[in-house]
Design an enzyme around this catalytic site. Sequence first.
Site, PDB file in Angstrom:
ATOM      1  N   HIS A  75       0.852  -1.037   0.105  1.00  0.00           N
ATOM      2  CA  HIS A  75       0.048  -0.203   0.032  1.00  0.00           C
ATOM      3  C   HIS A  75       0.592   1.198  -0.092  1.00  0.00           C
ATOM      4  O   HIS A  75       1.843   1.412   0.741  1.00  0.00           O
ATOM      5  CB  HIS A  75      -0.966  -0.066   1.111  1.00  0.00           C
ATOM      6  CG  HIS A  75      -2.052   1.025   1.352  1.00  0.00           C
ATOM      7  ND1 HIS A  75      -1.727   2.407   1.258  1.00  0.00           N
ATOM      8  CD2 HIS A  75      -3.435   0.896   1.096  1.00  0.00           C
ATOM      9  CE1 HIS A  75      -2.952   2.983   1.237  1.00  0.00           C
ATOM     10  NE2 HIS A  75      -4.127   1.988   1.172  1.00  0.00           N
ATOM     11  N   ARG A  97      -5.779  10.105  -0.044  1.00  0.00           N
ATOM     12  CA  ARG A  97      -5.368  10.622  -1.206  1.00  0.00           C
ATOM     13  C   ARG A  97      -6.552  10.849  -2.224  1.00  0.00           C
ATOM     14  O   ARG A  97      -6.657  11.721  -3.044  1.00  0.00           O
ATOM     15  CB  ARG A  97      -4.676   9.465  -1.808  1.00  0.00           C
ATOM     16  CG  ARG A  97      -3.244   9.521  -1.007  1.00  0.00           C
ATOM     17  CD  ARG A  97      -2.367   8.488  -1.779  1.00  0.00           C
ATOM     18  NE  ARG A  97      -2.684   7.166  -1.110  1.00  0.00           N
ATOM     19  CZ  ARG A  97      -2.762   5.911  -1.846  1.00  0.00           C
ATOM     20  NH1 ARG A  97      -3.032   6.049  -3.049  1.00  0.00           N
ATOM     21  NH2 ARG A  97      -2.782   4.879  -1.225  1.00  0.00           N
TER      22      ARG A  97
HETATM   23  O1  MEZ Z   1      -9.288  -2.154   0.404  1.00  0.00           O
HETATM   24  C1  MEZ Z   1      -8.082  -1.554   0.815  1.00  0.00           C
HETATM   25  O2  MEZ Z   1      -7.199  -2.163   0.555  1.00  0.00           O
HETATM   26  C2  MEZ Z   1      -8.508  -0.256   1.743  1.00  0.00           C
HETATM   27  C3  MEZ Z   1     -10.032   0.113   1.681  1.00  0.00           C
HETATM   28  C4  MEZ Z   1      -7.216   0.452   2.069  1.00  0.00           C
HETATM   29  C5  MEZ Z   1      -7.226   1.787   2.302  1.00  0.00           C
HETATM   30  O3  MEZ Z   1      -6.589   2.423   1.780  1.00  0.00           O
HETATM   31  O4  MEZ Z   1      -8.400   2.287   3.277  1.00  0.00           O
END
Ligand code: MEZ
Length: 554
Positions: free
Chosen positions: A315, A335
């Site tokens: 992420h 974001r």
């Molecule tokens: O689905 C995801 O990974 C999610 C909702 C993550 C996020 O950035 O909040």
Amino acid sequence: MMEWAKKTLEKVELSRKERLHQPAPIPTETEAESILNNFHPDYSGKERTVAVGPNAGNQKFPLELADLLEADSFLPTSHTTVPDIETDVLILGGGGAGASAALALEGSGFNIHLATKLRLGDSNTVMAEGGIQAALAANDSPRRHFADAMVGGHGENETGLLRILCESGPKSINWLSQLGCLFDRNSDGTFRLRGGGGTSVSRILACRDYTGLEIMRVLKDAVRLSSTNILEEHIAVELFDDGNSTITGAVLYDRKSARLVNVSARAVILATGGSGQLRLQSFPTSNHVGATGDGLVMAYRQGCRLKFVDSYQYHPSGACYPEALAGQLVTEAVRSAGAQVVNSEGLHFINELAYRDVLAGAIIKEIREGRGVTTPNGKQGVWLDTPMIDLKNGEGTLANQFPGLIHRFESYKIDPVKTPILIYPTLHYQNGGIFIDSQCKTELQGLWASGEVTGGVHGKNRLMGNSLLDILVFGRRAAESVKEEIPERGPLTLTNLKEFKKNLPESLTKSPLFFPAASKINLDIGKLEIGTAKSDSSSLDNSATFEPPDPFAH
Ligand code: MEZ
């Protein structure tokens, strides 16, 4: 205040006005490919094949996972196979997928047991912040949802599974709402829908920035009120088969009494979640402490092939500073609400809604090429310019929509309304997993799987909000399939395990991992005899005061 970052923060502030109405470009296909190949951790070559099991020699795994797949079992093959519990359906995993499966089995007349490593609900589900996708808008459709997810997944998604996922979106939201889930709404009462990376229309429902927590709240309550027998702190150690490859139960380790418990089941649903706590390549993780890939290891030993497990999601916005929060999620919704990704010079170097894998690679590139920000402890990140949110949407927006974010950072005297946050990619999601068919059946009779432990639906890059939908849709689908096809009870044997062990290279390590090493939770399972409680001396190493895992440890 981050005094040490004063100079670079001044540059970010200076460039803010100019950046306000200038979106940064999303990389072209060629640029994206180059970013992925050169900077994304999946492409770094830190992977290898394994010598045993159904994927031997033909699929590469991250090194840390390969070691676990080739490690020995904790269970001696002499382990007794007399059942302690007889049930119809054994669900392994107490997150969103396991809970959804249990609820869908309610009223079936089956006896149901749900075993979970920690407490019901302790899972990656509660860590999800930004939302859940469902094609509910007037200008949206499951087809459009499908197309977005397919492009995001690099066209590698299992189309049958993806179609089911997208078509089941609206009714899953309806089901959750009936259970009492409080999604954010507009003043006219309609669901408030957000956009995210790769969504062509606003499709993400949220409960502020604690969506997973709210979803798990209602699922947990409903499971507690159901007839499901909940076995908390019962860790799945190994699966049983009937001697002919049909799965017939599991060996659990009851942490409280330090006993091994044999469960005989007509059907097993594996919903053990992901593996971010393997901290591949020393990355920090946004995952909960139990996410150590145990389901992958257990199923692999039984003969289930794994798909795409060379593909993980990093992420892009994990917290980088303060170090105590390292790896924690700063939701993508921040974001999509307008916070920009900016380097040490105040340059908005990439559009923050580029696909997650490309954005994560681009952040790593920026840092490797010397445009990152270094913390006093030598960690590096780039800025997420959170003050931009109120500038774009009006004062109070950030505080209103992201209370969890404010809460975490204000404890360290950082106010995201006024000061940007330092971010670095965090290991977030296991894109691959166990092969399943459209009914969530694995390649073995008697074994179903759903949620993050499975692979295919998201291709090689999942879009935000599709995992919360996945666990609901496929957790319930596995249960429906079990209702129709549950086998008769079979004997408990360790035939598959013994076969696997025969071909195992000499190995000193054992798996599953159960907990990351940094948690200091050591389970001494191999030494236990079935049914013999280990007096009061639990196998937990409690000698030191408990410290949460070091986010940078590996
Ligand atoms: O689905 C995801 O990974 C999610 C909702 C993550 C996020 O950035 O909040």
